[in-house]
Design an enzyme around this catalytic site. Structure first.
Site, short mmCIF file in Angstrom:
data_model
loop_
_atom_site.label_atom_id
_atom_site.label_comp_id
_atom_site.label_asym_id
_atom_site.label_seq_id
_atom_site.Cartn_x
_atom_site.Cartn_y
_atom_site.Cartn_z
N ASP A 260 46.49 32.12 4.21
CA ASP A 260 46.99 32.23 5.50
C ASP A 260 48.23 32.02 6.06
OD1 ASP A 260 45.85 33.30 8.92
OD2 ASP A 260 47.59 32.17 8.92
N ILE A 261 49.89 32.70 6.40
CA ILE A 261 50.69 32.40 6.61
C ILE A 261 50.72 31.11 7.95
CG2 ILE A 261 53.35 32.87 7.13
CD1 ILE A 261 52.36 36.16 5.01
N GLU A 303 48.59 38.27 9.13
CA GLU A 303 49.24 37.39 8.15
C GLU A 303 47.51 36.68 6.88
OE1 GLU A 303 48.60 35.09 11.82
OE2 GLU A 303 48.57 37.13 11.83
#
Length: 395
Positions: A260-261, A303
């Protein structure tokens, strides 16, 4: 009954012109990737009728039109057809060679019409050039490393027949029964029957090629995330279920990363959604640089991504996850000249005695990823460590 060549040419010109105009109105209905080859094919169909019309008017109009211009237009039309096939299969342009070939045709036919008049010489020249162009068309279809489809085989086969017809025409270039192009001889009947059929059969095959490519692209897009072009959640689930089943059946390790960014919303808020899209695409590029060809990447949320790692034990998956994190940390990403850090939180899960199906594998890796977020982001957390800590606390 004799084969009336002028009539055949006029009918071919009319048929080809109608096909070209009809196809021209449908070009924009195709995806952009197919519009370029289709436009080139349309140009071929719109040029060739004028060549056939000028041939049909031989002895009624000046030789510069009915001989020189007609032959040049025939070569131009066939060149456009070959280029359409090359563009369809994403091959390079033959523009320089094509221009040189057309100039040679113009000069040579002019010489053999006005300086040293020779029907046999013109026949050898034009038939030879057409045979070479047909071979180029076949080569464009049978390009390396790709599977040739049935419609492509259909077009290639008809071009191969054209090569044989042109070779036969060259062999009979000095046909004693032919004094002008319009004389009806057995050889002329073969050549102009092929010429009349070619636009119809080749165009039908080309449209079938485009339709099959369109269906293939639609099927491919149904499995991919349209922005990043990695697998979507549904496809990932199908592939992961098969991988889990294979892992259990053969006793092979299988691991999974959830990435997960970090602070992705900040990128969207500060730089706009276009910058966010660029960041996602760059993120995928960087992650792929660290993976094997057998590893599977999928986008499962805004994301959030999953990396499926076949034949990878938990310790090796942890090492890879850390390498990915460090690679992202060390790589610069800018938007309009402004540095935008790409950081990632990664959860690592693996198939084992306590994790026997995809649901539990995703749940454990997801829990580890959220623990990475909770404890400061830009880090890797292992699901096995969380299970160990939970057991220690319970004691």
């Amino acid at each position: 009954m004799n084969f009336h060549i002028p009539t055949a040419m006029l009918l071919t010109a009319i048929t080809t012109l109608i096909m070209g105009l009809s196809l021209a109105f449908t070009v924009t209905d195709y995806p952009r990737a197919l519009q370029v080859p289709i436009r080139q094919w349309v140009r071929s169909l719109l040029v060739s009728p004028f060549a056939f019309l000028l041939f049909a008017l031989r002895e009624r109009i000046p030789d510069w039109a009915s001989i020189v211009l007609a032959n040049v237009l025939l070569i131009v039309s066939t060149t456009l057809l070959v280029q359409a096939l090359r563009s369809y299969n994403r091959l390079g342009s033959l523009r320089a060679w094509s221009v040189a070939n057309i100039v040679i045709t113009l000069a040579a036919v002019s010489v053999m019409t006005y300086v040293w008049p020779s029907i046999a010489g013109r026949t050898l020249l034009v038939a030879g050039q057409l045979a070479v162009l047909f071979v180029f068309g076949i080569a464009a279809i049978y390009r390396p490393a790709d599977q040739v489809t049935n419609p492509e085989r259909m077009v290639a086969s008809f071009l191969a027949v054209g090569v044989l017809v042109m070779i036969l025409r060259m062999a009979y270039a000095s046909d004693p029964l032919m004094t002008t192009l319009l004389d009806s001889t057995p050889m002329q009947s073969i050549v102009f029957t092929y010429g009349a059929l070619m636009p119809v059969i080749a165009t039908s095959g080309f449209l079938l090629m485009c339709g099959q490519r369109l269906n293939k692209d639609l099927a491919r897009l149904a499995t991919l995330d349209p922005l990043t072009e990695v697998f979507n959640r549904r496809t990932m689930t199908d592939l992961a279920n098969k991988a889990v089943a294979a892992s259990k059946r053969h006793g092979r390790p299988l691991s999974l990363l959830i990435l997960d960014i970090d602070h992705f919303k900040r990128i969207n808020d500060e730089f706009g959604h276009e910058a966010g899209d660029l960041a996602l695409c760059r993120f995928v590029e960087l992650v792929r640089e660290m993976l094997r060809s057998s590893d599977v990447v999928a986008r499962i949320g805004g994301e959030e991504f999953v990396v499926l790692l076949p034949d990878t034990a938990h310790a090796s998956a942890a090492v890879l996850a850390e390498r990915i994190r460090q690679h992202l940390h060390a790589t610069e990403f800018t938007v309009s000249g402004w540095p935008v850090p790409l950081r990632v939180s990664i959860g690592v899960g693996s198939i084992g005695p306590e994790v026997s199906n995809l649901e539990s594998l995703l749940r454990e890796a997801d829990h580890a990823m959220y623990e990475a977020k909770r404890t400061g982001r830009d880090r890797v957390v292992l699901a096995a460590d969380l299970r160990g800590a939970s057991k220690s606390e319970s004691r």
